[in-house]
Design a protein around this motif. Structure first.
Motif, short mmCIF file in Angstrom:
data_model
loop_
_atom_site.label_atom_id
_atom_site.label_comp_id
_atom_site.label_asym_id
_atom_site.label_seq_id
_atom_site.Cartn_x
_atom_site.Cartn_y
_atom_site.Cartn_z
N ARG A 43 0.80 -1.13 -0.11
CA ARG A 43 -0.05 0.08 -0.02
C ARG A 43 0.82 1.48 0.11
NH1 ARG A 43 -3.65 0.29 4.95
NH2 ARG A 43 -5.02 -1.33 3.87
N ILE A 44 1.88 1.33 0.89
CA ILE A 44 2.68 2.58 1.01
C ILE A 44 3.74 2.47 -0.13
CG2 ILE A 44 4.23 3.80 2.45
CD1 ILE A 44 2.71 2.84 4.80
N GLN A 79 8.13 -9.46 -3.41
CA GLN A 79 8.28 -10.86 -3.26
C GLN A 79 7.64 -11.39 -4.72
OE1 GLN A 79 5.20 -11.17 0.32
NE2 GLN A 79 6.94 -12.15 1.10
N GLN A 95 4.94 -10.30 -7.57
CA GLN A 95 4.74 -8.90 -7.57
C GLN A 95 5.30 -7.89 -8.36
OE1 GLN A 95 5.60 -8.07 -3.37
NE2 GLN A 95 3.67 -8.67 -2.65
N LEU A 113 10.30 -0.75 3.68
CA LEU A 113 8.73 -0.85 4.13
C LEU A 113 8.20 -2.37 4.12
CD1 LEU A 113 7.32 1.57 1.39
CD2 LEU A 113 8.09 2.15 3.75
N TYR A 159 4.00 -7.63 17.38
CA TYR A 159 4.13 -6.76 16.07
C TYR A 159 4.78 -5.53 16.65
CZ TYR A 159 3.11 -3.08 12.73
OH TYR A 159 3.18 -2.22 11.73
N LYS A 203 8.54 -3.50 15.93
CA LYS A 203 8.50 -1.98 15.38
C LYS A 203 9.61 -1.29 16.71
CE LYS A 203 6.32 -2.27 11.39
NZ LYS A 203 7.31 -1.87 10.13
N VAL A 261 -2.41 4.26 7.92
CA VAL A 261 -2.31 4.81 6.63
C VAL A 261 -3.08 4.06 5.65
CG1 VAL A 261 -0.45 5.27 4.88
CG2 VAL A 261 0.32 5.51 7.30
N1 LIG Z 1 -0.53 0.85 6.37
C1 LIG Z 1 -0.37 1.08 7.67
O1 LIG Z 1 -1.55 1.46 8.36
C2 LIG Z 1 0.79 1.17 8.52
C3 LIG Z 1 0.76 1.98 9.95
C4 LIG Z 1 1.88 1.72 10.34
C5 LIG Z 1 3.14 1.44 9.77
N2 LIG Z 1 2.99 0.47 8.57
C6 LIG Z 1 4.09 0.14 8.14
O2 LIG Z 1 4.51 0.64 7.04
C7 LIG Z 1 5.07 -0.67 6.03
C8 LIG Z 1 4.09 -0.92 4.66
O3 LIG Z 1 2.87 -1.04 5.04
P1 LIG Z 1 1.85 -1.16 4.09
O4 LIG Z 1 0.69 -0.61 4.58
O5 LIG Z 1 2.37 -0.73 2.66
O6 LIG Z 1 1.76 -2.86 3.95
P2 LIG Z 1 1.38 -3.81 2.82
O7 LIG Z 1 1.18 -5.28 3.71
O8 LIG Z 1 0.41 -3.25 1.76
O9 LIG Z 1 3.08 -4.03 2.31
C9 LIG Z 1 4.03 -4.66 2.73
C10 LIG Z 1 4.75 -5.35 1.66
O10 LIG Z 1 5.78 -6.25 2.19
C11 LIG Z 1 6.04 -7.27 1.48
N3 LIG Z 1 6.77 -8.17 2.27
C12 LIG Z 1 6.34 -8.74 3.41
N4 LIG Z 1 7.21 -9.73 4.02
C13 LIG Z 1 8.52 -9.54 3.26
C14 LIG Z 1 9.54 -10.23 2.71
N5 LIG Z 1 9.59 -11.09 3.85
N6 LIG Z 1 10.17 -9.90 1.87
C15 LIG Z 1 9.85 -9.22 0.83
N7 LIG Z 1 8.93 -8.56 0.96
C16 LIG Z 1 7.70 -8.83 1.85
C17 LIG Z 1 4.49 -7.71 1.20
O11 LIG Z 1 4.41 -8.55 0.05
C18 LIG Z 1 4.04 -6.21 1.03
O12 LIG Z 1 3.94 -6.10 -0.54
C19 LIG Z 1 5.28 -1.86 7.16
O13 LIG Z 1 6.40 -1.83 7.26
C20 LIG Z 1 4.05 -1.48 8.19
O14 LIG Z 1 4.47 -2.12 9.35
C21 LIG Z 1 1.86 0.63 8.00
#
Ligand SMILES: NC(=O)c1ccc[n+]([C@@H]2O[C@H](COP(=O)([O-])OP(=O)(O)OC[C@H]3O[C@@H](n4cnc5c(N)ncnc54)[C@H](O)[C@@H]3O)[C@@H](O)[C@H]2O)c1
Length: 305
Positions: A26-27, A47, A50, A82, A157, A161, A187
């Protein structure tokens, strides 16, 4: 004033190669497009299966793998990390914790040894422990949540972090790579934030430990770009959010009703988010550009039933 103007001493991303992990997420997808528009060449570490529109190089692999990360780091000057399992329930406790802490260690350690100058890491509001913790009645030590709020962690979790911030600090101390950890709140797209707002307007209690905070995904990408361009030195970790809450009630009223015992270190004006945004403004010049449009309302008794 535009965000970019506030951040006078920028290094610029034009022509620079940036590795983005989790680039299909997403981000990550919003960030990859934004960095490409800023002139960066993006290496996406994704991954298998993707894709990452905007990236001119896609490496399929696992952020826990030293070889995969080493392959993705070719010619890279900046890193955006991320990739993570993003919730306590996104896998077994073991998988969530180890995926996150091993990935962050591996990505930052590899990058620092290769001479990368700056990394931006997705931290989380959860690093202080309460939103995904075991006690739904737990309350923060004070409001606003700020850089120094004491953690009280009871889930894996949040622990991942919190520990990622130690990893960032270690990497900076050992190799001098500057790291900015953005402690993101919830987010999402504005449409999803509007849906969250409807739920929290009906019952604000589940949003208390996050201070009813949110960030539009476009603003998350903006913050990442600003953090990459900033001259913030060392290992910095701080909160960021939209300046107003996702609920239509005055922040003082809803805190009076739901957390009267929690000390407040300032008076909140109207719907001001009870999160200290000062470090995000000072260190990277960040101000959210996308804010939920809500009319302020009186807090009805049924919202607290
Ligand atoms: N979206 C939120 O509300 C939010 C809030 C706080 C923090 N975050 C942090 O922001 C970051 C991005 O979040 P997001 O919302 O985009 O999540 P998301 O799940 O959409 O994206 C995370 C990505 O990481 C990839 N991933 C997971 N394990 C992996 C691995 N072992 N090797 C390679 N890729 C891997 C997944 O395939 C995915 O595309 C994360 O670290 C999350 O903890 C997100």
């Amino acid at each position: 004033m535009a965000n970019r103007d506030l951040n006078a001493a920028t290094t610029g991303l034009d022509g620079k190669r940036v590795m983005v992990t989790g680039a299909a997420g997403r981000i990550g997808s919003a960030t990859t497009l934004r960095l490409a528009e800023a002139g960066a060449q993006v290496t996406a570490l994704c991954q298998p299966g993707q894709d990452a529109p905007g990236a001119d190089r896609v490496v399929h692999g696992d952020t826990r793998s030293p070889d995969d990360v080493a392959a993705a780091l070719d010619d890279v000057e900046y890193v955006v990390h991320l990739a993570a399992l993003i919730h306590r329930d996104a896998g077994s406790a073991y998988d969530v914790y180890t995926t996150n802490v091993v990935s962050t260690f591996n990505v930052l350690e590899r990058a620092a040894r290769r001479g990368v100058r700056r990394a931006v890491v997705a931290g989380s509001i959860n690093r202080y422990g309460l939103p995904q913790g075991i006690d739904p009645d737990a309350r923060p030590a004070y409001f606003p949540l700020d850089t120094d709020i004491p953690p009280d962690v009871s889930d894996w979790y949040s622990l991942s972090k919190l520990n990622d911030e130690n990893t960032s600090r270690m990497v900076w101390r050992r190799w001098g790579m500057d790291v900015v950890t953005l402690r993101f709140p919830h987010v999402n797209s504005m449409a999803a934030i509007e849906e969250l707002s409807v739920r929290l307007t009906d019952d604000p209690r589940p949003g208390l430990t996050e201070g009813w905070s949110y960030l539009d995904v476009r603003d998350a990408a903006l913050a990442i770009e600003l953090a990459l361009e900033s001259t913030a030195a060392g290992a910095n970790a701080f909160y960021l959010a939209a300046p107003l809450t996702s609920i239509p009630y005055r922040t003082e009223d809803v805190l009076d009703a739901l957390a009267p015992e929690v000390p407040r270190r300032k008076r909140f004006v109207e719907r001001e988010v009870p999160i200290d945004l000062g470090d995000a403004q000072r260190l990277i010049g960040f101000h959210a550009e996308h804010v939920l449009q809500l009319e302020t309302r009186e807090l009805p008794p049924q919202a607290l039933r």
